[in-house]
Each structure stands twice: as C-alpha cells, then as structure tokens.
Design a protein around this motif. Sequence first.
Motif, PDB file in Angstrom:
ATOM      1  N   ALA A 178     -46.406  20.486 -19.466  1.00  0.00           N
ATOM      2  CA  ALA A 178     -46.344  19.027 -19.574  1.00  0.00           C
ATOM      3  C   ALA A 178     -45.318  18.635 -20.627  1.00  0.00           C
ATOM      4  N   VAL A 179     -44.631  17.534 -20.380  1.00  0.00           N
ATOM      5  CA  VAL A 179     -43.692  16.948 -21.334  1.00  0.00           C
ATOM      6  C   VAL A 179     -44.276  15.626 -21.813  1.00  0.00           C
ATOM      7  N   VAL A 180     -44.323  15.437 -23.130  1.00  0.00           N
ATOM      8  CA  VAL A 180     -44.878  14.208 -23.699  1.00  0.00           C
ATOM      9  C   VAL A 180     -43.879  13.640 -24.698  1.00  0.00           C
ATOM     10  N   THR A 181     -43.463  12.391 -24.502  1.00  0.00           N
ATOM     11  CA  THR A 181     -42.583  11.734 -25.463  1.00  0.00           C
ATOM     12  C   THR A 181     -43.423  10.904 -26.430  1.00  0.00           C
ATOM     13  N   GLY A 182     -42.878  10.704 -27.634  1.00  0.00           N
ATOM     14  CA  GLY A 182     -43.631   9.976 -28.656  1.00  0.00           C
ATOM     15  C   GLY A 182     -44.883  10.708 -29.060  1.00  0.00           C
ATOM     16  N   ALA A 183     -44.769  12.044 -29.217  1.00  0.00           N
ATOM     17  CA  ALA A 183     -45.962  12.896 -29.336  1.00  0.00           C
ATOM     18  C   ALA A 183     -46.306  13.294 -30.765  1.00  0.00           C
ATOM     19  N   SER A 184     -45.645  12.731 -31.766  1.00  0.00           N
ATOM     20  CA  SER A 184     -45.921  13.177 -33.133  1.00  0.00           C
ATOM     21  C   SER A 184     -47.247  12.653 -33.655  1.00  0.00           C
ATOM     22  N   THR A 185     -47.621  11.443 -33.266  1.00  0.00           N
ATOM     23  CA  THR A 185     -48.852  10.810 -33.749  1.00  0.00           C
ATOM     24  C   THR A 185     -49.422   9.922 -32.649  1.00  0.00           C
ATOM     25  N   GLY A 186     -50.558   9.287 -32.945  1.00  0.00           N
ATOM     26  CA  GLY A 186     -51.097   8.233 -32.092  1.00  0.00           C
ATOM     27  C   GLY A 186     -51.467   8.683 -30.694  1.00  0.00           C
ATOM     28  N   ILE A 187     -51.298   7.772 -29.743  1.00  0.00           N
ATOM     29  CA  ILE A 187     -51.666   8.059 -28.359  1.00  0.00           C
ATOM     30  C   ILE A 187     -50.904   9.271 -27.852  1.00  0.00           C
ATOM     31  N   GLY A 188     -49.621   9.367 -28.177  1.00  0.00           N
ATOM     32  CA  GLY A 188     -48.804  10.476 -27.681  1.00  0.00           C
ATOM     33  C   GLY A 188     -49.316  11.826 -28.124  1.00  0.00           C
ATOM     34  N   PHE A 189     -49.685  11.936 -29.403  1.00  0.00           N
ATOM     35  CA  PHE A 189     -50.235  13.210 -29.876  1.00  0.00           C
ATOM     36  C   PHE A 189     -51.524  13.528 -29.140  1.00  0.00           C
ATOM     37  N   HIS A 190     -52.384  12.548 -28.969  1.00  0.00           N
ATOM     38  CA  HIS A 190     -53.669  12.816 -28.320  1.00  0.00           C
ATOM     39  C   HIS A 190     -53.509  13.075 -26.823  1.00  0.00           C
ATOM     40  N   LEU A 191     -52.486  12.496 -26.200  1.00  0.00           N
ATOM     41  CA  LEU A 191     -52.171  12.881 -24.823  1.00  0.00           C
ATOM     42  C   LEU A 191     -51.774  14.355 -24.771  1.00  0.00           C
ATOM     43  N   ALA A 192     -50.898  14.764 -25.689  1.00  0.00           N
ATOM     44  CA  ALA A 192     -50.494  16.172 -25.744  1.00  0.00           C
ATOM     45  C   ALA A 192     -51.702  17.063 -25.980  1.00  0.00           C
ATOM     46  N   ARG A 193     -52.608  16.609 -26.808  1.00  0.00           N
ATOM     47  CA  ARG A 193     -53.814  17.388 -27.095  1.00  0.00           C
ATOM     48  C   ARG A 193     -54.686  17.534 -25.842  1.00  0.00           C
ATOM     49  N   GLN A 194     -54.782  16.460 -25.041  1.00  0.00           N
ATOM     50  CA  GLN A 194     -55.529  16.560 -23.781  1.00  0.00           C
ATOM     51  C   GLN A 194     -54.918  17.610 -22.862  1.00  0.00           C
ATOM     52  N   PHE A 195     -53.599  17.616 -22.762  1.00  0.00           N
ATOM     53  CA  PHE A 195     -52.941  18.632 -21.937  1.00  0.00           C
ATOM     54  C   PHE A 195     -53.247  20.028 -22.465  1.00  0.00           C
ATOM     55  N   ALA A 196     -53.155  20.208 -23.787  1.00  0.00           N
ATOM     56  CA  ALA A 196     -53.416  21.522 -24.379  1.00  0.00           C
ATOM     57  C   ALA A 196     -54.854  21.971 -24.125  1.00  0.00           C
ATOM     58  N   LEU A 197     -55.783  21.037 -24.203  1.00  0.00           N
ATOM     59  CA  LEU A 197     -57.195  21.369 -23.968  1.00  0.00           C
ATOM     60  C   LEU A 197     -57.452  21.769 -22.515  1.00  0.00           C
ATOM     61  N   HIS A 198     -56.551  21.368 -21.633  1.00  0.00           N
ATOM     62  CA  HIS A 198     -56.700  21.691 -20.213  1.00  0.00           C
ATOM     63  C   HIS A 198     -55.681  22.734 -19.763  1.00  0.00           C
ATOM     64  N   GLU A 199     -55.310  23.583 -20.686  1.00  0.00           N
ATOM     65  CA  GLU A 199     -54.513  24.787 -20.402  1.00  0.00           C
ATOM     66  C   GLU A 199     -53.101  24.478 -19.912  1.00  0.00           C
ATOM     67  N   PHE A 200     -52.504  23.451 -20.482  1.00  0.00           N
ATOM     68  CA  PHE A 200     -51.082  23.190 -20.300  1.00  0.00           C
ATOM     69  C   PHE A 200     -50.319  23.730 -21.507  1.00  0.00           C
TER      70      PHE A 200
END
Length: 273
Positions: free
Chosen positions: A5-27
């Motif tokens: 998965a590619v996530v922009t604006g991922a350092s903090t906030g919604i973007g970081f937590h979106l990235a975290r959701q992907f990581a939790l689901h084996e991305f």
Amino acid sequence: MRRLAVVTGASTGIGFHLARQFALHEFDLLITANEDLGPAQADLEALGARVTAVRADLRQYDEIEDLYARIRAAGPIDALALNAGVGASGPFAEGSGPGTAPSLTQELDLVAVNVTSLVHLARRVLPDLVGQGAGKVLITSSVAATQPGPYEAVYAASKAFGHSFAQGLRTELKDSGVSVTVLLPGPVATSFFDRAEMGDTRLGAGPKDDPQEVARQAYEALMAGKDQVVAGSVVNQVLVTAERFLPERVKAAAHQILSRPGSAPGHPDKEGS
C-alpha cells in the motif's frame, strides 16, 4: 506474498493511522510526507511491515515525479491512499498578516497539495492499477466538501474537488477491477487545526473524532469497495445527510458560525452569532 500500500501524508494524523491499518492487515508500505518520517516508519515496522519512507514536497512537480518513480520501483501496488492535505483559514479578501488572512502563497500551496498533487499522482498510478486489473484507491476529502466554507473558502473548495474527482473516477473505473472510495471525516484530533491556525474558532476548539477510529472505518470501507465513508461520530453522518436538502446559503451561514476567527467559546474576540 504480502500486499503493498502507498499512503501520502503518512507522518501523523489520519495518514499515519491509515498506514497503521494497512500494516495491521499484513500490507507492506510506501509512505510519504514533507517532514520527518522516521518515527512513523519505526512504529509501522514494529508491526511487521516492510516500510519504504520517501520524503516529498507535493507542491513540486518534479518531487511528485520522483515519488512515482519510487512507487514503480517498489513493485506492483494493491492499494493507494491519497491522503495528503493542508488547511488554511481566515477572511479571504483581507490582506495577509498576523491574525488575518492566509497569504496568497499559502492559498496556492493548499491548491497545489490538495488538488494538483491529487490529480498528478492519480494520473500516474491509476493506469498501472488498471493495467494489472486490480487495486483499491482511497481519496481523503472532508465533510467540508458538502458545504460552502466561509473563512475556509479555498480549503472547502479543494475538498469538494476531491470528492467529485473520486466519484467521477469510480464511475469511469467500474469495470476495470479498480475501486475508488472517498473518505469524508469531520473534525479529527490531529495537528490540522493548529497548522491551519484555527485554534480560535468554534470548529477548532470543539469536539473531535479519534483519528485511529476514522482510519479504521476508512480501511474497512476501502476493502469493501464502498463509494464513500462518512467517518467519525454519527453527528457527521447526520450532517452530511441533512445538507443534501439545505440551500447553499443556509449551509454557508452555519459553517461561518463555526469557522469565524475568534468565535471559540471564551475567546476575547468571540462574536455573538
């Protein structure tokens, strides 16, 4: 093989937590922002994801092109979260300065990030997803997209663009194997309001949703292939539903009460309306 998965604006906030959701689901992840990504990368790697961090200024055409090259080099991607965005607030027609309106440069930078970079990255990545016949795209808009935004006129318009853009792409791509979902969060407890200098507004000082919960709802909607998700509290869903039936002038007047500088309860400049 793990998905990517590619996530922009991922350092903090919604973007970081979106990235975290992907990581939790084996991305595995490629994350980007125009600031230090080290802490976010470390947190995501602790969840077992392989993480490529690319610092990029999405106001700059060449840096977006370089980012796309890194995306291509990372391999076929399965999900793209176009989440990067900035805000600005204040009376548009007043001269800029301390406590007044954003400068023209700030407003144009907002358009560059929220609109131009969104189109640029989507135009580069979507043909790759269509070519592979599969992929999921999330575009972060806002409930502000559903109403005129006095004192946030450029920001609200940029989010309306993102919402319309996402829905248009979704229809174009309906038979391609690629789905597009638009995220409409309300006020979220991130650094957004401080960066947009909205701490003295009712909106900036009011209750906010948990970015982790917003990201969870967004991830689930994306995986389900939904057209949009109004994330956060039920108040956001009621608001978006009600606004379908309200005249623009009424919606604008309501937003003005929340976004007027100095309108926060207890602020010395608070006006009565």
